[in-house]
Design a protein around this motif. Structure first.
Motif, short mmCIF file in Angstrom:
data_model
loop_
_atom_site.label_atom_id
_atom_site.label_comp_id
_atom_site.label_asym_id
_atom_site.label_seq_id
_atom_site.Cartn_x
_atom_site.Cartn_y
_atom_site.Cartn_z
N PRO A 29 18.62 14.89 -31.93
CA PRO A 29 18.22 14.00 -33.03
C PRO A 29 17.52 12.74 -32.53
N ASP A 30 17.62 12.45 -31.23
CA ASP A 30 16.98 11.24 -30.69
C ASP A 30 15.63 11.54 -30.02
N MET A 31 15.10 12.74 -30.28
CA MET A 31 13.81 13.09 -29.66
C MET A 31 12.76 12.03 -30.03
N PRO A 32 12.05 11.49 -29.02
CA PRO A 32 10.99 10.53 -29.35
C PRO A 32 9.90 11.20 -30.18
N THR A 33 9.33 10.46 -31.09
CA THR A 33 8.26 11.05 -31.91
C THR A 33 7.01 10.17 -31.84
N ARG A 34 5.90 10.78 -32.20
CA ARG A 34 4.63 10.05 -32.26
C ARG A 34 3.82 10.63 -33.42
N PRO A 35 2.66 10.00 -33.75
CA PRO A 35 1.92 10.51 -34.92
C PRO A 35 1.57 11.99 -34.79
N PHE A 36 1.56 12.63 -35.92
CA PHE A 36 1.28 14.06 -36.04
C PHE A 36 -0.10 14.41 -35.46
N ARG A 58 8.15 17.66 -27.21
CA ARG A 58 8.35 18.94 -26.52
C ARG A 58 8.19 20.08 -27.53
N LEU A 59 7.97 21.27 -27.00
CA LEU A 59 7.89 22.44 -27.88
C LEU A 59 9.26 22.71 -28.49
N PRO A 60 9.37 23.22 -29.68
CA PRO A 60 8.31 23.59 -30.61
C PRO A 60 7.89 22.44 -31.54
N TRP A 61 8.13 21.22 -31.11
CA TRP A 61 7.88 20.07 -32.00
C TRP A 61 6.55 19.38 -31.76
N LEU A 62 5.74 19.98 -30.88
CA LEU A 62 4.41 19.41 -30.61
C LEU A 62 3.41 20.01 -31.59
#
Ligand SMILES: Cc1cc2nc3c(=O)[nH]c(=O)nc-3n(C[C@H](O)[C@H](O)[C@H](O)COP(=O)(O)OP(=O)(O)OC[C@H]3O[C@@H](n4cnc5c(N)ncnc54)[C@H](O)[C@@H]3O)c2cc1C
Length: 498
Positions: free
Chosen positions: A431-438, A459-463
């Motif tokens: 739940p703490d995965m860093p995120t950036r703009p889509f 990271r995959l599969p969230w890229l």
């Protein structure tokens, strides 16, 4: 306004939008999952989306149609960079050939969709745009192919003194039928794909055309026709010839993109060299065609057969790089103190981004706030079950991604059918995965909307990949199951990770 509350019609899949993406999705559903029920809801009275909406002079693609067209339907036209009527004819042929006429419900705008986990379905609120009547449908899946921008309003920055100007001010998204510009002085504000398309088209009959830009774009001449594509078709036939040209163009696109990313200085020099050769001797290339960013940080503008440069060489068009201080009665006054006179002003200043067709979503009563979601494989949203968002590439043909995404979607549904699953819910285990703009894209319209869009992880599969070759692996070759995609059955609602 009336709301129909009779028992609602249920569909396995509800596709939103009958543009190039929604029509493509319809064809994949028809051929890959013939037993699944589906409909395509389209807010407008007609199909084609972007290619029907925009009516400005010269409207055309900047991608080649061998990659922008569908993999399953050869592009046969001699124009490789094609005008909107040809693209529309191709899309409407696709509708007819695949029996999609019966599936598309025009004048049906999807307003909202509410997911119920116990029922494993979406309850969808729809407006008939002609009458304002409301109706409800339920659907196992929502496939949102509603594009990425608002249809009702383009983007225009606030210009000081705009109301003083005596002539018409036109946005390309709402081009008035029969606008008179022959022999007149036309000022086009903007430097993107629309501006570089409009300028040479208007210059054919206008008295003069000036493209006024704040910042230059990269502009490259590309051949309107593809001689090799014609040869390959003649030698190998329509299907095989098309497949070869498509492969060639995909490889070329990837090659150019990689070269620009890896050697931005060399790419910049090369583009400048090509531009200088196309422009008149002594032309201030660096002032008007040398952007402050690297090639492909924003979409590169293609001009078929160098038509923009030809108009500049002929003296029917010119470029001014400056900022507007204010509009005047007769044109604009620039910050440099220069005044540009005009009879007609065209604000080619962009789009207003809108994700998921403006539909408001809830999941078990909780509103979905897109910036709180993370895209799964670039096609689903974390915490939102049975929902696909069809966003294509911004660095190559949009549709290359959409085709892969449709294939993956159909494979996922087939797999779920085979194992009796009803629900697919992507959820990051960290739940703490860093995120950036889509979208890592510097274009103004994307930057303006970044806080309304979903995000991507690290990271995959969230890229969200922008690479066709990576997506071929991820979406076509690899399994549709993933530890981060939780599959479950409606009746038990017990999550089983496949
Ligand atoms: C002028 C212009 C030129 C472009 N040229 C290229 C190019 O050369 N190459 C490229 O890759 N990309 C290009 N693009 C980007 C282009 O928009 C996409 O590539 C592609 O056309 C998008 O197709 P789509 O079907 O996803 O969306 P759209 O074409 O936008 O179609 C979406 C459809 O969904 C409908 N809709 C939206 N919301 C709802 C709702 N709530 N309910 C019901 N229906 C809804 C809309 O009415 C519309 O018909 C261009 C864009 C513009 C504006």
């Amino acid at each position: 306004m009336t709301t129909t509350h009779t028992p609602v019609e249920h569909l396995d899949v509800l596709v939103v939008g009958a543009g190039i993406s929604g029509i493509g999705a319809g064809r994949y559903l028809t051929t890959e999952l013939p037993r699944r029920s589906f409909a395509i809801l389209e807010a407008r009275e007609t199909s084609g989306g972007t290619w029907d909406l925009f009516r400005y002079p010269g409207i055309r693609s900047d991608s080649d149609l061998h990659t922008f067209g569908y993999e399953f339907k050869p592009w046969r036209d001699e124009q490789s960079i094609a005008d909107a009527p040809r693209i529309l004819a191709y899309l409407r042929e696709t509708i007819t050939e695949n029996g999609l006429d019966e599936r598309i419900r025009y004048s049906h705008r999807v307003l909202s969709a509410a997911w119920s986990t116990p029922e494993a379905r979406w309850l969808v609120e729809v407006e008939r745009t002609g009458t304002g009547e409301r109706l409800q449908l339920s659907a196992g899946w929502l496939f949102c192919a509603g594009g990425y921008y608002r249809y009702d309003e383009g983007f225009t920055p606030v210009f000081d003194g705009r109301e003083r100007f005596r002539g018409p001010i036109v946005h390309p998204q709402h081009w008035p039928e029969g606008l008179e510009y022959a022999g007149k002085r036309v000022l086009v504000i903007g430097s993107g794909a629309t501006a570089v398309t409009l300028v040479p088209a208007l210059a054919e009959t206008a008295g003069s055309v000036t493209m006024l830009q704040r910042t230059p774009s990269y502009v490259m001449p590309v051949p309107r026709t593809d001689v090799l594509a014609d040869r390959l078709r003649a030698w190998f036939g329509d299907e095989r010839g098309f497949a070869l040209t498509r492969r060639k163009n995909i490889a070329r696109g990837i090659g150019i993109w990689r070269f620009c990313q890896k050697y931005p200085r060399a790419a910049r020099k090369l583009i400048r060299w090509v531009n200088a050769r196309q422009l008149p001797e002594g032309y201030p290339v660096d002032e008007h065609f040398n952007p402050p960013y690297d090639p492909w940080d924003q979409r590169l503008c293609a001009v078929p057969d160098g038509d923009l440069f030809r108009a500049i060489r002929n003296g029917t068009a010119d470029v001014v790089t400056d900022r507007i201080a204010t509009f005047t009665e007769d044109g604009v006054l620039l910050e440099s103190g220069r005044e540009l006179q005009a009879d007609v002003v065209v604000t080619a200043t962009g789009l207003t981004v809108q994700a998921i067709g403006g539909i408001s979503l809830t999941v078990d009563g909780e509103p979905v706030h897109l910036p709180d979601t993370v895209t799964y494989k670039g096609m689903m949203l974390s915490g939102v079950p049975n929902f696909v968002i069809a966003i294509g590439y911004t660095n190559s043909s949009w549709t290359l991604k959409i085709g892969l995404l449709c294939e993956h979607f159909c494979r996922l549904l087939a797999q779920m059918d085979a194992h009796g699953y009803d629900v697919a819910r992507p959820e990051p285990s960290d739940p703490d995965m860093p995120t950036r703009p889509f979208l890592d894209f510097a274009a103004g319209y994307i930057r303006r909307a970044v806080d309304q869009l979903p995000r991507q992880g690290d990271r995959l599969p969230w890229l969200t990949s922008t690479s066709y070759s990576s997506d071929v692996k991820l979406l076509r070759a690899e399994s549709v199951t993933d530890p981060e995609l939780h599959l479950s059955r409606a009746a038990t609602a017990a999550a089983v990770t496949a």
